[in-house]
Structure formats: C-alpha cells, structure tokens
Motif scaffolding. Structure first.
Motif, PDB file in Angstrom:
ATOM      1  N   THR A   1      28.745 129.762  11.963  1.00  0.00           N
ATOM      2  CA  THR A   1      28.637 129.532  10.329  1.00  0.00           C
ATOM      3  C   THR A   1      28.326 127.714  10.407  1.00  0.00           C
ATOM      4  O   THR A   1      28.797 127.200  11.334  1.00  0.00           O
ATOM      5  N   ALA A   2      27.919 127.286   9.371  1.00  0.00           N
ATOM      6  CA  ALA A   2      27.535 125.849   8.912  1.00  0.00           C
ATOM      7  C   ALA A   2      29.054 125.022   9.033  1.00  0.00           C
ATOM      8  O   ALA A   2      29.903 125.526   8.343  1.00  0.00           O
ATOM      9  N   GLY A   3      29.184 124.096   9.747  1.00  0.00           N
ATOM     10  CA  GLY A   3      30.313 123.049   9.279  1.00  0.00           C
ATOM     11  C   GLY A   3      30.002 122.210   8.213  1.00  0.00           C
ATOM     12  O   GLY A   3      29.102 122.442   7.210  1.00  0.00           O
ATOM     13  N   ASN A   4      30.520 121.157   8.080  1.00  0.00           N
ATOM     14  CA  ASN A   4      30.473 120.254   6.986  1.00  0.00           C
ATOM     15  C   ASN A   4      29.382 119.454   7.112  1.00  0.00           C
ATOM     16  O   ASN A   4      29.111 119.050   8.135  1.00  0.00           O
ATOM     17  N   GLN A   5      28.480 119.569   6.073  1.00  0.00           N
ATOM     18  CA  GLN A   5      27.184 118.996   6.184  1.00  0.00           C
ATOM     19  C   GLN A   5      27.179 117.710   5.191  1.00  0.00           C
ATOM     20  O   GLN A   5      27.245 117.815   3.910  1.00  0.00           O
ATOM     21  N   TYR A   6      26.573 116.424   6.002  1.00  0.00           N
ATOM     22  CA  TYR A   6      26.494 115.261   5.025  1.00  0.00           C
ATOM     23  C   TYR A   6      25.200 115.061   5.455  1.00  0.00           C
ATOM     24  O   TYR A   6      24.539 114.983   6.241  1.00  0.00           O
ATOM     25  N   ARG A   7      24.755 114.416   3.968  1.00  0.00           N
ATOM     26  CA  ARG A   7      23.254 114.198   3.835  1.00  0.00           C
ATOM     27  C   ARG A   7      23.174 112.800   3.174  1.00  0.00           C
ATOM     28  O   ARG A   7      23.877 112.600   2.216  1.00  0.00           O
ATOM     29  N   ASN A   8      22.350 112.104   3.812  1.00  0.00           N
ATOM     30  CA  ASN A   8      22.025 110.741   3.010  1.00  0.00           C
ATOM     31  C   ASN A   8      20.367 110.828   2.871  1.00  0.00           C
ATOM     32  O   ASN A   8      19.599 110.674   3.581  1.00  0.00           O
ATOM     33  N   VAL A   9      19.977 111.048   1.585  1.00  0.00           N
ATOM     34  CA  VAL A   9      18.611 111.067   1.179  1.00  0.00           C
ATOM     35  C   VAL A   9      17.895 109.826   1.502  1.00  0.00           C
ATOM     36  O   VAL A   9      16.509 109.973   1.578  1.00  0.00           O
ATOM     37  N   LYS A  10      18.441 108.867   1.072  1.00  0.00           N
ATOM     38  CA  LYS A  10      17.798 107.496   1.378  1.00  0.00           C
ATOM     39  C   LYS A  10      17.445 106.893   2.753  1.00  0.00           C
ATOM     40  O   LYS A  10      16.259 106.699   3.304  1.00  0.00           O
ATOM     41  N   MET A  11      18.566 107.508   3.667  1.00  0.00           N
ATOM     42  CA  MET A  11      18.238 107.213   5.157  1.00  0.00           C
ATOM     43  C   MET A  11      17.809 108.383   5.746  1.00  0.00           C
ATOM     44  O   MET A  11      17.443 108.058   7.213  1.00  0.00           O
ATOM     45  N   ASN A  12      17.392 109.418   4.927  1.00  0.00           N
ATOM     46  CA  ASN A  12      16.651 110.626   5.803  1.00  0.00           C
ATOM     47  C   ASN A  12      17.580 110.818   7.147  1.00  0.00           C
ATOM     48  O   ASN A  12      17.080 111.307   8.206  1.00  0.00           O
ATOM     49  N   ARG A  13      18.866 111.112   6.800  1.00  0.00           N
ATOM     50  CA  ARG A  13      19.717 111.455   7.981  1.00  0.00           C
ATOM     51  C   ARG A  13      20.908 112.675   7.550  1.00  0.00           C
ATOM     52  O   ARG A  13      21.322 112.807   6.339  1.00  0.00           O
ATOM     53  N   LEU A  14      20.986 113.646   8.346  1.00  0.00           N
ATOM     54  CA  LEU A  14      21.738 114.574   8.198  1.00  0.00           C
ATOM     55  C   LEU A  14      22.665 114.563   9.341  1.00  0.00           C
ATOM     56  O   LEU A  14      22.425 114.174  10.589  1.00  0.00           O
ATOM     57  N   VAL A  15      24.093 114.772   9.021  1.00  0.00           N
ATOM     58  CA  VAL A  15      25.242 114.862   9.987  1.00  0.00           C
ATOM     59  C   VAL A  15      26.320 116.079   9.683  1.00  0.00           C
ATOM     60  O   VAL A  15      26.694 116.277   8.618  1.00  0.00           O
ATOM     61  N   GLN A  16      26.159 116.793  10.680  1.00  0.00           N
ATOM     62  CA  GLN A  16      26.952 118.144  10.588  1.00  0.00           C
ATOM     63  C   GLN A  16      27.667 118.196  11.803  1.00  0.00           C
ATOM     64  O   GLN A  16      27.451 118.321  12.948  1.00  0.00           O
ATOM     65  N   ASN A  17      29.106 118.703  11.573  1.00  0.00           N
ATOM     66  CA  ASN A  17      29.977 119.076  12.528  1.00  0.00           C
ATOM     67  C   ASN A  17      29.843 120.630  12.810  1.00  0.00           C
ATOM     68  O   ASN A  17      29.932 121.519  11.902  1.00  0.00           O
ATOM     69  N   GLN A  18      30.101 120.919  14.268  1.00  0.00           N
ATOM     70  CA  GLN A  18      30.035 122.151  14.616  1.00  0.00           C
ATOM     71  C   GLN A  18      31.159 122.367  15.575  1.00  0.00           C
ATOM     72  O   GLN A  18      31.178 121.676  16.568  1.00  0.00           O
ATOM     73  N   GLU A  19      31.709 123.504  15.673  1.00  0.00           N
ATOM     74  CA  GLU A  19      32.553 123.950  16.756  1.00  0.00           C
ATOM     75  C   GLU A  19      31.892 125.120  17.344  1.00  0.00           C
ATOM     76  O   GLU A  19      31.671 126.183  16.453  1.00  0.00           O
ATOM     77  N   PHE A  20      31.883 125.175  18.629  1.00  0.00           N
ATOM     78  CA  PHE A  20      31.398 126.531  19.324  1.00  0.00           C
ATOM     79  C   PHE A  20      32.294 126.621  20.437  1.00  0.00           C
ATOM     80  O   PHE A  20      32.494 126.187  21.376  1.00  0.00           O
ATOM     81  N   TYR A  21      33.217 127.938  20.050  1.00  0.00           N
ATOM     82  CA  TYR A  21      34.178 128.228  21.262  1.00  0.00           C
ATOM     83  C   TYR A  21      35.276 127.230  21.660  1.00  0.00           C
ATOM     84  O   TYR A  21      35.290 127.114  22.939  1.00  0.00           O
ATOM     85  N   GLY A  22      35.804 126.334  20.748  1.00  0.00           N
ATOM     86  CA  GLY A  22      36.663 125.497  21.064  1.00  0.00           C
ATOM     87  C   GLY A  22      36.118 123.841  21.419  1.00  0.00           C
ATOM     88  O   GLY A  22      36.637 123.236  21.390  1.00  0.00           O
ATOM     89  N   LYS A  23      34.717 123.899  21.602  1.00  0.00           N
ATOM     90  CA  LYS A  23      34.122 122.698  21.830  1.00  0.00           C
ATOM     91  C   LYS A  23      33.451 122.023  20.390  1.00  0.00           C
ATOM     92  O   LYS A  23      32.807 122.718  19.983  1.00  0.00           O
TER      93      LYS A  23
ATOM     94  N   LEU B   1      28.026 115.710   0.493  1.00  0.00           N
ATOM     95  CA  LEU B   1      28.755 116.411   1.426  1.00  0.00           C
ATOM     96  C   LEU B   1      29.017 117.807   1.118  1.00  0.00           C
ATOM     97  O   LEU B   1      29.822 117.881  -0.061  1.00  0.00           O
ATOM     98  N   TYR B   2      28.687 118.942   1.743  1.00  0.00           N
ATOM     99  CA  TYR B   2      28.764 120.188   1.473  1.00  0.00           C
ATOM    100  C   TYR B   2      29.708 120.958   2.477  1.00  0.00           C
ATOM    101  O   TYR B   2      29.478 120.931   3.714  1.00  0.00           O
ATOM    102  N   LYS B   3      30.713 121.556   1.609  1.00  0.00           N
ATOM    103  CA  LYS B   3      31.691 122.072   2.594  1.00  0.00           C
ATOM    104  C   LYS B   3      32.087 123.561   2.158  1.00  0.00           C
ATOM    105  O   LYS B   3      32.134 123.619   0.825  1.00  0.00           O
ATOM    106  N   GLU B   4      32.595 124.520   2.991  1.00  0.00           N
ATOM    107  CA  GLU B   4      32.714 125.648   2.752  1.00  0.00           C
ATOM    108  C   GLU B   4      34.378 125.600   2.463  1.00  0.00           C
ATOM    109  O   GLU B   4      35.175 125.163   3.085  1.00  0.00           O
ATOM    110  N   GLU B   5      34.510 126.414   1.273  1.00  0.00           N
ATOM    111  CA  GLU B   5      36.081 126.615   1.127  1.00  0.00           C
ATOM    112  C   GLU B   5      36.430 128.054   1.602  1.00  0.00           C
ATOM    113  O   GLU B   5      36.036 129.124   1.674  1.00  0.00           O
ATOM    114  N   VAL B   6      37.288 127.890   2.790  1.00  0.00           N
ATOM    115  CA  VAL B   6      37.890 128.750   3.560  1.00  0.00           C
ATOM    116  C   VAL B   6      38.566 129.876   2.814  1.00  0.00           C
ATOM    117  O   VAL B   6      39.813 129.284   2.094  1.00  0.00           O
ATOM    118  N   ILE B   7      38.425 131.013   3.097  1.00  0.00           N
ATOM    119  CA  ILE B   7      39.113 132.079   2.158  1.00  0.00           C
ATOM    120  C   ILE B   7      39.783 133.053   3.263  1.00  0.00           C
ATOM    121  O   ILE B   7      39.027 133.705   4.083  1.00  0.00           O
TER     122      ILE B   7
END
Length: 287
Positions: free
Chosen positions: A98-120, A76-82
C-alpha cells in the motif's frame, strides 16, 4: 494628489493582503476510498456467500480513509490506519503493497514517498507523474463546491507503482519472454513496439476552482483546482470534508527516512523479491 495617494494606498493594502493570503493559505481534505473486488476466474467458481466472506476479510484493503494536507505548492497525503473489525489488528501483509505517506511539491515537480517492504525502509524521490487532462464543461455539486469534470490518461504501470499483484508478475514474465524473442529486431522497431504496447488507464476527476490548488488524492494532480472526486479502474476516491485555513498551523514536511530510490527502481525491487518468493515456494512443492 490626495486622490492619487489614496489610490496607491489601496493598491498597496490589496497587494499586502493578497501576499499574506498566498503565504498562509492552507487546508485539509478528508477522503474515502472504495474499491470493488475482482476475483477473476477464481471468483466464478465461488458462491455469493463465499464472495461476501472474502470481501469482509479484505475490507481494510478495499475501503480506506485518507487526509490530504496542502498549501499553495505542497501537499502530504496520508492514510488513516484503522484496526481490522474482525481481528482487531492492522493488515500486516497488505501494508507491504500500500502507499506510504506521499509528499508532493507542484512547483518543484517533486514526489517524495516513504515505503516499507518486509521491514526495510525505502524513500522514493522522483518527479511527479504527468497526466494528460482533457477538461470539459460538465459540472456537479460536491458538498458546497461546484466541481468540473476532467478526463485524463496515465500509463497503467504508473498508476499504483508501489503495489503488487500476481497478475503484474505474470505480465512481467510475459514481457521478458517477448523481449527475448525480439532481440534480433532493429533498435527502431523495438522502440515502436514498446510505445505501442504501453497500457493506459482512463481517469475521471472532479475538481473545484473554488479551492485554487493543483493537488488531489493519491497520484492525481495538475488541475486548476482541488480534486474532490476521482475514479480509475475499480477504485473511487471521494472527498467528505474540506477545512480551509484551520486554526492550528499545518506542518507539511517530506518524509526523510529510508533508502533513496526512484519509482521504477522500487517497482523492480518488489517484483524481484516476489519472483524469488514464488520460485522458492514452487521449488519446495516439487520436492
């Protein structure tokens, strides 16, 4: 018989210890990202003082810190907000691209990433981006770790698919215009043109087999060791600290809130919205 029994006991102990290590092995890597400012033709008309002022205002976008939490299979890759040094606030405009929190599972070949775009809120759930790595023998020391160099290629459009630039929009307009001119071409020749026109970006990474996981910062993964440094285009990401098996258990969970879409779908959504924004703005100016 006694010797055989002792040998089997040792093998069983080694197997159990290896199994436990495999299950519990986890860590945290802290990264510092720095990008150079490319002002293009606009910057050519600016003085050095003006360029420095722009760089100071955009420091929160050009210099960032991240934490990568990982185990054998997940990360899980997360930015530290400053807070902004000038205004004391976060970069609300830049947050949309900018990139949201990036979850990666190399065994399942899966990326899950949350993004917020103008409140959505969006939840990008897709496969991992494959990277064609060429591993060499060149090595260097990063902290206490011996690292090896690897050079990879990735489609430029997939490098930072969550981001947006007016240059991207201009290229998208040019592609649409080019596609309209090739409608009469055969399907085969269209496919050949698309393949030939894919723009690629070269990546230079340094990984350490001393930390035997296939993780790395941002979009970078797939090497036989943790990636501690990576450079692509005008951005370099460098690991400043690694903690292996910290005392507190690390929880690695995929983001789960937002409208679920694929990467390409999300890119199309923000491109469409920014196209509408540009067209509406230009429409008001002509009145």
């Amino acid at each position: 018989m006694k010797t055989l029994f002792n040998f089997l006991a040792i093998c069983l102990a080694l197997f159990c210890s290896t199994s436990v290590f495999s299950q519990e092995f986890q860590g945290k890597a802290y990264y510092y990202s720095k990008s150079t400012l490319d002002l293009g033709t606009w910057g050519a008309r600016m003085s050095q003082q003006q360029k420095n002022q722009v760089a100071a205002r955009l420091k929160n976008r050009l210099e960032k810190t991240y934490v990568l939490s990982f185990n054998r299979e997940e990360s899980l890759y997360k930015e530290e907000v400053i807070l902004d040094a000038i205004s004391g606030a976060t970069d609300s405009w830049g947050k949309n691209f900018t990139a949201g929190n990036q979850y990666r599972n190399v065994k399942m070949n899966r990326l899950v990433q949350n993004q917020e775009f103008y409140g959505k809120r969006f939840l990008i759930d897709d496969k991992l981006q494959p990277i064609n790595w060429n591993m060499g023998t060149e090595q260097k020391q990063i902290g206490q770790y011996t690292c090896y160099k690897a050079v990879g290629l990735i489609p430029s459009s997939q490098l930072e698919w969550w981001s947006f630039s007016w240059d991207k929009l201009r290229k998208n307009d040019a592609k649409k215009e080019n596609d309209s001119l090739t409608v009469s071409n055969s399907k085969e020749s269209q496919i050949d043109t698309e393949v030939d026109d894919i723009e690629m970006t070269q990546i230079i990474a340094w990984y350490t087999p001393q930390i035997p996981v296939s993780h790395g910062p941002s979009e970078y993964w797939g090497l036989p060791g943790l990636i501690l440094e990576v450079s692509a285009n005008n951005t370099t990401i460098l690991c400043s600290k690694v903690i292996i098996n910290p005392k507190e258990q690390i929880e690695i969970e995929a983001p789960d809130k937002g409208k679920r879409v694929l990467k390409d779908e999300y890119s199309q959504i923000i491109t469409q919205k920014m196209t509408e924004f540009r067209d509406n703005r230009m429409g008001r100016r002509t009145r």
